[in-house]
Structures are given as structure tokens and as C-alpha cells.
Scaffold this active site. Structure first.
Site, PDB file in Angstrom:
ATOM      1  N   GLU A  99       0.713  -1.253   0.076  1.00 56.15           N
ATOM      2  CA  GLU A  99       0.006  -0.185   0.236  1.00 56.15           C
ATOM      3  C   GLU A  99       0.938   1.378  -0.093  1.00 56.15           C
ATOM      4  O   GLU A  99       0.395   2.212  -0.574  1.00 56.15           O
ATOM      5  CB  GLU A  99      -0.760   0.042   1.263  1.00 56.15           C
ATOM      6  CG  GLU A  99      -1.722   1.114   1.332  1.00 56.15           C
ATOM      7  CD  GLU A  99      -3.119   0.959   0.479  1.00 56.15           C
ATOM      8  OE1 GLU A  99      -3.263  -0.021  -0.035  1.00 56.15           O
ATOM      9  OE2 GLU A  99      -3.666   2.081   0.385  1.00 56.15           O
ATOM     10  N   ASP A 100       1.976   1.232   0.518  1.00 51.91           N
ATOM     11  CA  ASP A 100       2.772   2.514   1.010  1.00 51.91           C
ATOM     12  C   ASP A 100       4.005   2.813   0.315  1.00 51.91           C
ATOM     13  O   ASP A 100       4.640   3.639   0.217  1.00 51.91           O
ATOM     14  CB  ASP A 100       2.934   2.611   2.583  1.00 51.91           C
ATOM     15  CG  ASP A 100       1.828   2.691   3.399  1.00 51.91           C
ATOM     16  OD1 ASP A 100       0.655   3.247   3.087  1.00 51.91           O
ATOM     17  OD2 ASP A 100       1.733   2.370   4.656  1.00 51.91           O
TER      18      ASP A 100
END
Ligand code: MN
Length: 750
Positions: A99-100
Site C-alpha cells: 500500500e505504502d
């Protein structure tokens, strides 16, 4: 009152020191995982750690800490508090990288294999649904449990993730604290409970209270602390004679006494409307024996016998969860006995193994069965069981969450099949519940039952120890009434399915009738005509329309009238549509250059009302909630309805605060309890109306012999004004306790 987030604008970072700290934490993780590691596992964990470390290297959490602290902590919780193994440690370390950061799922799959990639994928997606924050959380929760979690580890790691986020919630902005806390008390704490992860459940609940109502949290914590010395003295006296006897049994034994959790004390105070001092079961005494597994039961009962030799037990409070463990794996022997000073004390007798299961759930259970080599394969078995526990019928999301939450707090009853097989069902379950428990077909055909040889109807409620035989008939068919005859979500779900199927059949017949009639009227059954039909006959769905026609509720004469139907030119909106929250926010923003609703001033921008369930007054922390039909309602952050509203409809919440002007008066409620004496009501109302110039709106007193309790609705300016009033009332002779009250009753909140 809450803690202001720490400002970290000018953090000076000692890079060397920080690096040392990271390595230190990583080593701690390995140390804790050591007992469950197999060959090659440590290498795998190291690889995951290096990857996560590299991926998050320039990121920091809101608190200013290096981001890697978070995945490391989540992995540690997985090992230590959930009892998971290497697969989960690796997935936990990697849970935020897709996600990051730039790392892709394919990279993870290449290095760590399909299984771990799938778990990380599940975790990434869950985060997506949860943080989008637009749709109802209950729906997301269900999605999380089913669609995304082929592997139950996803759910368990998510739980660990949530626990760490709650532990570090202090640095988050206030509105996020409220939303995350509400979700936690509404969804995650019950989930942890369901999985038997008691320590986690308790911590989540306490953190919820801490972040939603800090004053109450701190008060209770302080009081637990203050009473510690006297409590310890009491416990010492209580256990002294029994420890001597237990020693004679020649078994290692530890006696603990932990006070109830802050949240459960709070809950008890609120539910029974009593002060801290009156919560009589503040603590339980736990006797933990270290015995071989074959001798557990006999030793526990021997200790029970010793305890009850010294203290008289309450016969209604004996709970034997050793012979028949609870559904979530809990094993223990409980009794409540009378101490020499006349106080009831709960005594829990269990072994070390049982104690660990009580704290950590099934994971601990499997750990005891075999050695570390078999740990992972036993874990698999447990995970399958978790999945079975969570599987439910085709209910809608909200029903699901309600059922799920409801079922958690039910007690269990043990019944027997005709062949003497033991079955566990929820307390309050009926013969029909039991029939569906055996098989859907048996449930669907159930006409009655024999309980202990006697004939009983299908809604007969089963009791502990009943022996039950289900009677069926091939002619039987479920009907709407059956929904009232069952309590389990499983049976309800099945009955609804069967009824739906039945409705569908009737609707099909209805469709044929309708087409025939329309043809004779020379009308074609188009989308548009369908809409007009629904409008004309005032039904909400096509299925309902066709069903009513199939059943003959809408007959030939009514259908004929449709020929003269003139559609209204203006298409009405469905009344139950939720107002556009974004638009409201924009309006507030346009007016005030800030998206917070200012209570007392913004009446011209949007309309709002103060919620009746918690009667907020200035000084209370509040939020606005956009209701379906009644505009915006202002609730207290610690309103009993708040968790449900925030967790399910977080998208309908609007930030709100009070204006500084004080001339307005607000309605709120006080409860006064005391000993009855002549003239007391008079004195109380005098304090309210004369001394403080407070306007009373209503006053109702109830007097039992010797005691009175009264509920007063009155107008005050703010919380400070209210506090002064409370302390004045407490000084009135005979008054024991004055507290603000919430009324849950009646009002529709969403
Ligand atoms: Mn996370």
C-alpha cells in the site's frame, strides 16, 4: 477531555540511536518467536524484515517514530499475544509495504511464495475498504471476514494491526481517534472475544474508553489504584487458610487476583447506575495449578472442595467449564463464595494450560498438544476452526454484525441427542433452533420435538441437560412465524432463505399472471411500466409486486384500474435516502472557512438538533450526525449510541463544537438517589430552582420504602454549571448520589 496529539514539528533524530533501537526490537521479535521456529524460518523472517525496513526507510508515523516500529510491533503481537507462527510474522512485517511503498505483490510472491503474497494482498485490500470511509463499516467488516480472507490469518493479523494502532492512537487527530475507537468497540473487540483472545479483547475495550471518555477512564483507574492496599490485605486473609490446604495436595499452585478491567467496571456502573464503590465483584481470585493434563480435572475439583470447606458457596454461581468447555475454548471452574466479612468473592480454579487458553485463545490450546515441530500444522487446524466459527448464512451485512455481536454474549446450554451425544447451543435456543443446528432439511421439516420423552412444540426453549429428539414431516413448510421461534443466526438465516425461495416461486406465478393481464390490456411489460406499476400499487420492489399478484393480494380488478394510471410528472425521491453529507459539509465550509459545525451559531447554515439520547451541553465533547429524516443531530462523544453511529455510518459524521457564548440554556438530565425523608424532594427542587436559577423542565420521583430515586430534566448553560449544581445537590441531607444520565430508550438515532 482528551490528550492533545503531540506536536512533532522539530524532532531531532539521533540516527545511530534509532538504528540500534530498530535492531533491538527486531531481535526481541526473534527471541519471542524462537519456540515456534523451524529450520529456515529465521532466515525468512530476516528477509521480510530487511525488505520492510528498506521499503519504509524514509517513512515516519504520526508520532514521529520510524515507520518500521509498526510492522515490527504487529508481528510481535501476532507471535506473543495471538500465538501465530512464521507465516504470520512474515506477512505482518510486510503488511503495509504494498500500500505504502513501491514494492509490488509480485515481488513478494517471488521471494516469499504464494501463501504469504495472498495474505499481504488480503491485508492491503482490507485497508483499502476500511480507509475509503465512504460506505457503511458493517458491510466492510463482512467483506473483510469473507471475500478477502481465504486465509484466516488475514483476520488475525488485522486484529494485531488494530491493537497496535489503538495503543498508539494518541498521536492521531481527534476525529480519527473517535472513529477508530468506535470501530474497535463495535467490531474488533467482539471479534477478539469470539476468537477467545481475551487479553486482546480487554485491552481494546479499555483503550476505547480511554480515547472516548478519558475522565471516566482515569477516575476508575485511580480508584482501582487507591483501593489496592485494602484489596490486597483482604485477599491475603482470604487465601491464607486455603493455600495451606492446597500445599498438602503436593501440586504447584499460583494464586492471582486481577481486578476487573476498567471498561467492564465502567459498563457495570453505567448499566446498573451504581458508583464505583458498589461494584461488588471488582476482582476475582484465580487459583492456577500446574498439573499434568490427565490430572487437571481431579485436581481442580479437589481445590474446589478445599475452597468450599472454608467458605460457603452460592449454589447458583457454580460454573463447570472444565467438563464442557465454552464454544470459544474457555476452560475453568468458577464458584462464588461468601468471605468472612460477608462479601461475595468469585474464585476461578484452573490449570496453567487453561489459563493460557483463557488469555490467548485456541492458539495456546494447540501449542500444548504437541511440540514445536507440530506447531504449524496444529495451527492450520485451529485456523480452519476459526473460519468455521466465522462462517454464517447469507445474511445482510447489518444483520450479520448484529447477530455476530449478539451471539457473543450469550451463555451456552448443553443438550443431548437421543443417542447421548452432547451438543452445545446458545441459551434461549428452541427445539427449532436445534433442528436447524442438525441439518437444514430437518429444520425445514420440523413439526415438533420430544424433550425428555415428552412432546413439545417447535418453539419450546431448551434447558441444560435436556435430551431432545426432533420430529419431522414431509408436508411441513416454514412460515414467517418461524422467525420468532428461533434465536440463532444460523436458523434465522436458513428460514429466511427458505422463505425467500418460496416467495420467488409465488412471484414467478405472479409474473405469468401479470404478463397475461397486460397483454389483454395491450400494454407491454417494459422497465418503465414496471416502475409505474410499483408506484401505482405502492410496493417497494419488483419481487413484492409479483408476489402480491401471485398470492392474489393484487387481483384482476386492481390490475384493471392500472389502465387509468397517469404517472405523476415529478419523480419523487425515495424518502429513506440519506442526505448528501458532502454538500452539507461544503455549505458549512463556505460559510465558516472550516468544516466544523459551530453549535449556537450555524443554525442559519444548516439545521441541527441536540440528541435526546445523551442531551449534550456546552463543555461536552460532541459530534454531528446526519440522520435520514431529521437533519443533523448533535451527540456526546461518549453517548451510548456513538459507537454504533461512528462505526456503521462514519461517513455521516460531521465535526462539531460549541460556540463560546454562554447565554443559551440546554436541556440535560440528572439522576438523584438517596434515603427518603420528609421534605427532601422540596429541598432538592429548591436547590435547583432558587439557589442556582436553573430552569427545571420535568421532575419525576420514585419512592420505594426508605429509598427514593428521581430523574430531573433541567436547563443548564454548560458542563461547569452542571458540575456546580451536582456538588450542591450532593450536599443536601439524605442525597447519596447525583449523576448525569443517558436514556437509551425510544429515540431513533440514525
Ligand atoms: Mn498497519
Amino acid at each position: 477531555m482528551y490528550l492533545e496529539p503531540k506536536k512533532n514539528s522539530a524532532v531531532v533524530v539521533d540516527v545511530v540511536e534509532e538504528k540500534r533501537e530498530i535492531i533491538g526490537r527486531y531481535r526481541r521479535l526473534l527471541r519471542k518467536a524462537k519456540p515456534v521456529l523451524r529450520e529456515g524460518d529465521a532466515k525468512l523472517i530476516k528477509r521480510a524484515f530487511t525488505m520492510a525496513m528498506e521499503a519504509h526507510k524514509n517513512m515516519r508515523r504520526k508520532s514521529g517514530e520510524p515507520y518500521i516500529f509498526h510492522p515490527l510491533s504487529v508481528a510481535e503481537i501476532c507471535v506473543e499475544e495471538v500465538g501465530l507462527g512464521t507465516t504470520s510474522i512474515v506477512a505482518a512485517l510486510l503488511h503495509d509495504v504494498v500500500e505504502d511503498t513501491d514494492i509490488q505483490l509480485l515481488d513478494i510472491e517471488r521471494i516469499f511464495g504464494k501463501k504469504i503474497a495472498k495474505i499481504v494482498d488480503g491485508l492491503t485490500k482490507i485497508r483499502g475498504v476500511f480507509e475509503a470511509g465512504t460506505s457503511a463499516q458493517a458491510e466492510n467488516f463482512r467483506k473483510m471476514l469473507f471475500t478477502l480472507s481465504e486465509d484466516v490469518r488475514v483476520i488475525l493479523i488485522k486484529l494485531a494491526d488494530r491493537l497496535h494502532n489503538m495503543r498508539t492512537l494518541e498521536s492521531m487527530p481527534r476525529n480519527k481517534q473517535l472513529r477508530v475507537s468506535s470501530e474497535t468497540i463495535y467490531l474488533y473487540a467482539p471479534l477478539a472475544h469470539r476468537l477467545g483472545l481475551n487479553a486482546i479483547k480487554t485491552e481494546l475495550e479499555d483503550l476505547y474508553l480511554r480515547f472516548t471518555d478519558y475522565n471516566t477512564y482515569r477516575d476508575i483507574a485511580n480508584k482501582i489504584d487507591e483501593t489496592k492496599t485494602s484489596r490486597n490485605r483482604f485477599i491475603k486473609q482470604f487465601v491464607q487458610p486455603i493455600t495451606e490446604e492446597i500445599e498438602k495436595l503436593n501440586v504447584d499452585c499460583e494464586i492471582k487476583s486481577r481486578p476487573k478491567s476498567i471498561y467492564s467496571i465502567f459498563n457495570k456502573m453505567r448499566k446498573q447506575n451504581i458508583p464505583f464503590e458498589e461494584v461488588y465483584d471488582l476482582f476475582a481470585i484465580r487459583i492456577i495449578l500446574d498439573t499434568p493434563i490427565e490430572q487437571e480435572k481431579s485436581f481442580c475439583w479437589q481445590v474446589y472442595s478445599i475452597v468450599t470447606d472454608y467458605y460457603t458457596p452460592n449454589p447458583d454461581r457454580l460454573r463447570d467449564w472444565i467438563s464442557t468447555p465454552k464454544g470459544n475454548g474457555y476452560e475453568s471452574l468458577h464458584t462464588t463464595v461468601m468471605a468472612k466479612n460477608g462479601q461475595w468473592v468469585e474464585v476461578q480454579i484452573r490449570t496453567k494450560r487453561m489459563d493460557e487458553i483463557a488469555e490467548k485463545g485456541y492458539a495456546a490450546h494447540w501449542k500444548y498438544k504437541d511440540n514445536a515441530a507440530k506447531y504449524e500444522s496444529n495451527l492450520e487446524k485451529w485456523l480452519v476452526r476459526v473460519r468455521e466459527t466465522l462462517e454464517k448464512q447469507d445474511l445482510t451485512a447489518l444483520e450479520f454484525v448484529d447477530d455476530f455481536r449478539g451471539n457473543l454474549f450469550n451463555e451456552e446450554v448443553f443438550v443431548f441427542t437421543p443417542k447421548g451425544e452432547l451438543k452445545t447451543i446458545a441459551k434461549g435456543a428452541t427445539a427449532l433452533d436445534f433442528a436447524f443446528e442438525i441439518h437444514t432439511d430437518i429444520g425445514a421439516k420440523c413439526i415438533g420435538a420430544k424433550v425428555n420423552q415428552k412432546l413439545v412444540p417447535i418453539n419450546h426453549v431448551l434447558k441444560n441437560g435436556d435430551q431432545i429428539e426432533i420430529l419431522t414431516s414431509s408436508k411441513q413448510k416454514p412460515n414467517e412465524d418461524w422467525l420468532r421461534f428461533v434465536t440463532s443466526s444460523k436458523a434465522k438465516g436458513k428460514i429466511k432463505d427458505l422463505l425467500k425461495e418460496d416467495r420467488r416461486k409465488v412471484a414467478e406465478e405472479g409474473k405469468e399472471i401479470l404478463q397475461r393481464k397486460l397483454r389483454s390490456m395491450k400494454i407491454e411489460l417494459s422497465q418503465k411500466v414496471s416502475e409505474q406499476l410499483r408506484d401505482f400499487f405502492k410496493v417497494s420492489s419488483q419481487l413484492e409486486l409479483l408476489f402480491k399478484i401471485g398470492k392474489g393480494i393484487i387481483g384482476a380488478t386492481e390490475l384493471k384500474k392500472f389502465q387509468d394510471y397517469k404517472p405523476s410528472p415529478l419523480k419523487k425521491h425515495a424518502p429513506s435516502e440519506v442526505p448528501d453529507v458532502k454538500a452539507i459539509e461544503q455549505e458549512i465550509k463556505a460559510k465558516r472557512h472550516e468544516d466544523t459545525l459551530l453549535i449556537g451559531e450555524d443554525m442559519d447554515v444548516v439545521e441541527y438538533k441536540l440528541a435526546k439520547c445523551c442531551t449534550p451541553i456546552p463543555g461536552d465533547e460532541v459530534f454531528g450526525f446526519v440522520t435520514v429524516n431529521e437533519g443533523i443531530k448533535i451527540h456526546r462523544a461518549n453517548c451510548p449510541n456513538a459507537p454504533e453511529l461512528l462505526a456503521n455510518h462514519g461517513n455521516r459524521v460531521i465535526k462539531a463544537k460549541w460556540t463560546s457564548q454562554h447565554e443559551v440554556a440546554f436541556l440535560t438530565g440528572l439522576r438523584v438517589v438517596g434515603t427518603d425523608r420528609v421534605g427532601l424532594i422540596n429541598d432538592v427542587s429548591k436547590v435547583i430552582s432558587e439557589e442556582l436559577k436553573v430552569n427545571m423542565s420535568s421532575l419525576s420521583f420514585k419512592t420505594d420504602p426508605g429509598i427514593f430515586s428521581g430523574e430531573i430534566m433541567l436547563y443548564v448553560n454548560d458542563t461547569r454549571h452542571l458540575e456546580t449544581l451536582i456538588s450542591k445537590l450532593e450536599k443536601v441531607e439524605g442525597v447519596e448520589q447525583v449523576s448525569r444520565f443517558d436514556s437509551r430508550a425510544g429515540e431513533k438515532v440514525s
